[in-house]
Design a protein around this motif. Sequence first.
Motif, PDB file in Angstrom:
ATOM      1  N   ILE A 135      21.363   9.788 -17.586  1.00  0.00           N
ATOM      2  CA  ILE A 135      21.677   8.825 -16.531  1.00  0.00           C
ATOM      3  C   ILE A 135      22.600   9.423 -15.481  1.00  0.00           C
ATOM      4  N   SER A 136      23.396  10.433 -15.858  1.00  0.00           N
ATOM      5  CA  SER A 136      24.355  11.016 -14.920  1.00  0.00           C
ATOM      6  C   SER A 136      23.677  11.637 -13.709  1.00  0.00           C
ATOM      7  N   PHE A 137      22.405  12.029 -13.833  1.00  0.00           N
ATOM      8  CA  PHE A 137      21.695  12.616 -12.701  1.00  0.00           C
ATOM      9  C   PHE A 137      21.187  11.570 -11.715  1.00  0.00           C
ATOM     10  N   MET A 138      21.086  10.326 -12.132  1.00  0.00           N
ATOM     11  CA  MET A 138      20.572   9.267 -11.258  1.00  0.00           C
ATOM     12  C   MET A 138      19.320   9.729 -10.515  1.00  0.00           C
ATOM     13  N   SER A 139      18.375  10.248 -11.267  1.00  0.00           N
ATOM     14  CA  SER A 139      17.163  10.797 -10.664  1.00  0.00           C
ATOM     15  C   SER A 139      16.259   9.687 -10.138  1.00  0.00           C
ATOM     16  N   THR A 140      15.742   9.888  -8.940  1.00  0.00           N
ATOM     17  CA  THR A 140      14.772   8.935  -8.387  1.00  0.00           C
ATOM     18  C   THR A 140      13.372   9.200  -8.934  1.00  0.00           C
ATOM     19  N   TYR A 141      13.171  10.363  -9.558  1.00  0.00           N
ATOM     20  CA  TYR A 141      11.882  10.695 -10.161  1.00  0.00           C
ATOM     21  C   TYR A 141      11.803  10.229 -11.613  1.00  0.00           C
ATOM     22  N   ASP A 142      12.948  10.106 -12.256  1.00  0.00           N
ATOM     23  CA  ASP A 142      13.046   9.646 -13.635  1.00  0.00           C
ATOM     24  C   ASP A 142      14.151   8.591 -13.672  1.00  0.00           C
ATOM     25  N   PRO A 143      13.903   7.417 -13.070  1.00  0.00           N
ATOM     26  CA  PRO A 143      14.968   6.431 -12.886  1.00  0.00           C
ATOM     27  C   PRO A 143      15.564   5.973 -14.214  1.00  0.00           C
ATOM     28  N   PRO A 144      16.887   5.949 -14.311  1.00  0.00           N
ATOM     29  CA  PRO A 144      17.528   5.499 -15.542  1.00  0.00           C
ATOM     30  C   PRO A 144      17.577   3.982 -15.624  1.00  0.00           C
ATOM     31  N   LEU A 145      17.838   3.500 -16.812  1.00  0.00           N
ATOM     32  CA  LEU A 145      18.092   2.082 -17.028  1.00  0.00           C
ATOM     33  C   LEU A 145      19.581   1.859 -16.817  1.00  0.00           C
ATOM     34  N   ILE A 146      19.924   1.226 -15.694  1.00  0.00           N
ATOM     35  CA  ILE A 146      21.326   1.027 -15.310  1.00  0.00           C
ATOM     36  C   ILE A 146      21.780  -0.345 -15.802  1.00  0.00           C
ATOM     37  N   PRO A 147      22.781  -0.428 -16.668  1.00  0.00           N
ATOM     38  CA  PRO A 147      23.175  -1.723 -17.232  1.00  0.00           C
ATOM     39  C   PRO A 147      23.474  -2.792 -16.194  1.00  0.00           C
ATOM     40  N   ALA A 148      24.159  -2.415 -15.108  1.00  0.00           N
ATOM     41  CA  ALA A 148      24.547  -3.399 -14.096  1.00  0.00           C
ATOM     42  C   ALA A 148      23.374  -3.823 -13.212  1.00  0.00           C
ATOM     43  N   ALA A 149      22.259  -3.105 -13.298  1.00  0.00           N
ATOM     44  CA  ALA A 149      21.076  -3.446 -12.498  1.00  0.00           C
ATOM     45  C   ALA A 149      19.825  -3.208 -13.335  1.00  0.00           C
ATOM     46  N   ALA A 150      19.816  -3.800 -14.519  1.00  0.00           N
ATOM     47  CA  ALA A 150      18.697  -3.578 -15.445  1.00  0.00           C
ATOM     48  C   ALA A 150      17.364  -4.023 -14.851  1.00  0.00           C
ATOM     49  N   TRP A 151      17.398  -5.017 -13.963  1.00  0.00           N
ATOM     50  CA  TRP A 151      16.176  -5.504 -13.330  1.00  0.00           C
ATOM     51  C   TRP A 151      15.454  -4.394 -12.558  1.00  0.00           C
ATOM     52  N   LEU A 152      16.242  -3.440 -12.048  1.00  0.00           N
ATOM     53  CA  LEU A 152      15.672  -2.374 -11.227  1.00  0.00           C
ATOM     54  C   LEU A 152      14.709  -1.505 -12.022  1.00  0.00           C
ATOM     55  N   PHE A 153      14.938  -1.397 -13.332  1.00  0.00           N
ATOM     56  CA  PHE A 153      14.091  -0.535 -14.149  1.00  0.00           C
ATOM     57  C   PHE A 153      12.648  -1.036 -14.177  1.00  0.00           C
ATOM     58  N   GLY A 154      12.459  -2.325 -13.946  1.00  0.00           N
ATOM     59  CA  GLY A 154      11.112  -2.883 -13.905  1.00  0.00           C
ATOM     60  C   GLY A 154      10.283  -2.364 -12.749  1.00  0.00           C
ATOM     61  N   PHE A 155      10.953  -1.748 -11.778  1.00  0.00           N
ATOM     62  CA  PHE A 155      10.257  -1.207 -10.601  1.00  0.00           C
ATOM     63  C   PHE A 155      10.154   0.317 -10.649  1.00  0.00           C
ATOM     64  N   ARG A 156      10.349   0.894 -11.830  1.00  0.00           N
ATOM     65  CA  ARG A 156      10.413   2.353 -11.946  1.00  0.00           C
ATOM     66  C   ARG A 156       9.135   3.033 -11.477  1.00  0.00           C
ATOM     67  N   ARG A 157       7.992   2.329 -11.528  1.00  0.00           N
ATOM     68  CA  ARG A 157       6.721   2.952 -11.144  1.00  0.00           C
ATOM     69  C   ARG A 157       6.539   3.013  -9.624  1.00  0.00           C
ATOM     70  N   LEU A 158       7.479   2.448  -8.874  1.00  0.00           N
ATOM     71  CA  LEU A 158       7.354   2.473  -7.414  1.00  0.00           C
ATOM     72  C   LEU A 158       7.744   3.810  -6.814  1.00  0.00           C
ATOM     73  N   GLY A 159       8.312   4.691  -7.611  1.00  0.00           N
ATOM     74  CA  GLY A 159       8.495   6.073  -7.191  1.00  0.00           C
ATOM     75  C   GLY A 159       9.805   6.399  -6.502  1.00  0.00           C
ATOM     76  N   PRO A 160       9.968   7.673  -6.153  1.00  0.00           N
ATOM     77  CA  PRO A 160      11.234   8.180  -5.606  1.00  0.00           C
ATOM     78  C   PRO A 160      11.682   7.508  -4.308  1.00  0.00           C
ATOM     79  N   LYS A 161      10.752   7.238  -3.401  1.00  0.00           N
ATOM     80  CA  LYS A 161      11.152   6.657  -2.112  1.00  0.00           C
ATOM     81  C   LYS A 161      11.816   5.308  -2.320  1.00  0.00           C
TER      82      LYS A 161
END
Length: 418
Positions: A135-161
């Motif tokens: 998670i420390s890399f905060m990669s946009t290609y391999d998005p982490p599951l961020i506890p404070a924004a867990a909802w964001l992980f549901g959009f992981r397939r939308l890609g780096p942009k």
Amino acid sequence: MARILFSTMGSLGDLYPYIAVAKHLLQRGHGAVIVTNGEHRASVERAGVEFVETAPIANLQGDYQAAAERMLAARGGEEFLVRELVMPQLRETHQVMMEAARGVDLLVSQTFGMTASIVAEQRGLPWVATLLAPISFMSTYDPPLIPAAAWLFGFRRLGPKFHRAAFARARKQVFTWEAPLHALRRELGVSALAGPALFDGQYSPYLNLALFDRVLAAPQPDWPAGTEITGSPVYDGEADPAQLADFRGFLAEGEAPLVFALGSLAVLAAGSFWEHAVSAAVRLGRRAVLLTGSTQLGALPAGIRAFPYLPYSEVFPHAAAVVHQGGIGTLARAMRSGRPQVIVPVAFDQPDNARRTSALGVAPVIPMRRLTTAKLVVALECVLSTARYEQAATRLAADLEAVDGAARAADRLIAMLA
């Protein structure tokens, strides 16, 4: 021979990897010193590593347990950690680091060792950044599951942009938390960071070491140049001989027990976890070992024992299954144990570590805030009765058997100075 200084801050999970690497350096005739919060003095010195003290975290808040509970809160924990624990120590830590860096050949920073790059520039020294979890890399290609924004992980397939745009907001927010750091850098006349220190501002232009196992994350296009995955540097600390003998005696009395552990930080905010652990073991008719830290549980049912601390390497391989919080240090030992797991992540890197481990087929995940005895029983029944969990755990341990993260990290640090 070289003298290498490590700067870290946090729990034992933030300390033990550096002790592991430091011990390898010492074995090869090099010098190693660890600069960290004062409550870790005994752990560092017992390992035979030189210790330099910064302000103890407990002294900042007066109550370490209360601080831990705030850090691990569902909302605001990360901000509390940065604003209230890390930032107030900066000036003192900088002064300590400047003095400790005399006669040093190389500095090694952890994410929260934010003054290391300042001191390196002032002293004209090379420095290496280390990252303990994917998670420390905060990669946009391999998005982490961020506890404070867990909802964001549901959009992981939308890609780096998409994720670059999403992370931009977080970067701005974190930058404001770090205002004292950026002000100190301006005051001292050192170069500005490339971004927030918790994002790309933490990277070194010399070398960045990912101190975790490659099975958790592969290198990504947006990782910084000069990044190498070493594998997890594992270290246990020292056991109380009487406690270890007591555990071994208990182990010999019956079937393999369930093992419940929460690391060194989450254990301070366990809530009803131990109650669920005991109840689940009783319902399943299983023996159990609880590693409870300073928590006193009182009388326990027959076949269930509590210990304040035991080395995970001595306990986990003998478990029927391991239930833990998913901290990166605990996880490294659990993955090497060859035993199936149930992960109950709390905060920080733990939810992301947990979902990556679950993808390896060795562990179901129950977020701590949703944990009930019934859910824990179902998860344990599943890993105990389904062969694929044990098979996957056995394969994983075999894959990691030859991975010596501490030795690899030490090799790279020594090579830096060749």
